[in-house]
Scaffold this active site. Structure first.
Site, PDB file in Angstrom:
ATOM      1  N   SER A   1       0.873  -1.179   0.000  1.00  0.00           N
ATOM      2  CA  SER A   1       0.000   0.000   0.000  1.00  0.00           C
ATOM      3  C   SER A   1       0.895   1.210   0.000  1.00  0.00           C
ATOM      4  O   SER A   1       2.052   1.142   0.448  1.00  0.00           O
ATOM      5  CB  SER A   1      -0.905   0.042   1.240  1.00  0.00           C
ATOM      6  OG  SER A   1      -1.590   1.291   1.324  1.00  0.00           O
TER       7      SER A   1
ATOM      8  N   TYR B   1      -3.833  -0.300  10.204  1.00  0.00           N
ATOM      9  CA  TYR B   1      -3.571  -0.532   8.783  1.00  0.00           C
ATOM     10  C   TYR B   1      -2.139  -0.169   8.421  1.00  0.00           C
ATOM     11  O   TYR B   1      -1.431  -0.949   7.776  1.00  0.00           O
ATOM     12  CB  TYR B   1      -4.550   0.305   7.962  1.00  0.00           C
ATOM     13  CG  TYR B   1      -4.429   0.120   6.467  1.00  0.00           C
ATOM     14  CD1 TYR B   1      -4.833  -1.061   5.858  1.00  0.00           C
ATOM     15  CD2 TYR B   1      -3.949   1.147   5.655  1.00  0.00           C
ATOM     16  CE1 TYR B   1      -4.744  -1.227   4.476  1.00  0.00           C
ATOM     17  CE2 TYR B   1      -3.858   0.994   4.272  1.00  0.00           C
ATOM     18  CZ  TYR B   1      -4.261  -0.189   3.694  1.00  0.00           C
ATOM     19  OH  TYR B   1      -4.166  -0.360   2.337  1.00  0.00           O
TER      20      TYR B   1
END
Length: 281
Positions: free
Chosen positions: A143, A156
């Site tokens: 990511s 996250y």
């Protein structure tokens, strides 16, 4: 790895979003597919769509956070398809919130999928891929949050930085062995997926009560997703990276400029700022 036609690809998180787009693009490239996802109906739909491309498709419901399930998936793939040339460890979930306010269950869930999913995938497939002796490629969906830290998404972000570290380690270790397997770290930003709806796949034993911080960040991610690029564009970038042997895949050109800015801040001993481009998707 230039030639994809007639080869075999594994895609986890294949039921939706980037995973489904990857599966369909790779099928269009002529690759046979092994698809895994925790969502049975969504996985079946992807399998049906891919099957219309005239390739072989093997599907299995897999929780990538469970080592034995990933190992059983690998055994089935090799039994049914005979080889793996491209491994896409793509399954991922989003959980927002601050470091000090979110319970341990939030961090455990994010790490279980976003980090351990990659590790289980590598441990189950890489030894078999090395034994094949063929050229291959591994794509780990990290990511942009694995490169730039923004406030409010601690579970996250922690999991994605760990995923990027695991991917870099894997790439360096394979290079030291002169292996024929290359590695890519896919770092998407805003993409029109359902990642803001990750709670739909959260295990009952790891559920938690939402807080103001997690609710706020979920809304921020929803807005980013709505303004994002289509997952099909990401799939195309992945295919290009596999053919070129590129390690870092940034889905948005603006991200490249943020890397030297962050490095300069760290070298100077400063706290890096949150790149404003991240809020623009």
């Amino acid at each position: 790895m230039h030639e994809l036609n007639g080869r075999v690809a594994v895609v986890t998180g294949a039921g939706s979003g980037i995973g489904r787009a990857l599966a369909l693009r790779l099928a269009d490239e002529g690759m046979d597919l092994a698809l895994g996802d925790v969502q049975r109906e969504a996985l079946a739909e992807t399998g049906e769509l891919a099957g219309t491309r005239g390739v072989r498709v093997v599907s299995r419901v897999v929780d990538v956070g469970e080592e034995h399930e990933v190992e059983a998936f690998a055994e089935q793939v090799y039994a049914d398809l005979g080889a793996v040339h491209l491994l896409c460890n793509n399954a991922g979930v989003f959980m927002g919130g601050r470091v000090w306010t979110r319970p341990a269950a939030d961090f455990e869930w994010a790490l279980r999928v976003n980090l351990w999913g990659l590790l289980h995938g590598a441990r189950a497939f890489v030894p078999r891929m090395l034994d094949q002796g063929h050229e291959g490629h591994i794509v780990n969906t990290c990511s942009v949050a694995g490169l730039f830290v923004g406030p409010g998404s601690a579970p996250y972000t922690v999991s994605k930085w760990a995923a990027f570290a695991a991917t870099l380690s894997l790439a360096q270790e394979l290079a030291m062995q002169n292996a024929k397997i290359r590695v890519s770290a896919l770092c998407p930003g805003g993409v029109t997926t359902r990642i803001h709806e990750s709670e739909r796949v959260r295990p009952a034993g790891l559920r938690s009560e939402p807080g103001d911080d997690s609710i706020f960040m979920n809304e921020m991610i929803r807005a980013t997703v709505e303004n994002g690029i289509p997952p099909e564009e990401v799939a195309g970038q992945v295919v290009d990276a596999v053919r070129a042997g590129r390690f870092l895949v940034l889905t948005h050109p603006a991200y490249a400029g943020g890397l030297p800015e962050q490095a300069e801040a760290l070298v100077a001993g400063r706290l890096p700022g949150m790149p404003d481009f991240e809020w623009r998707g």
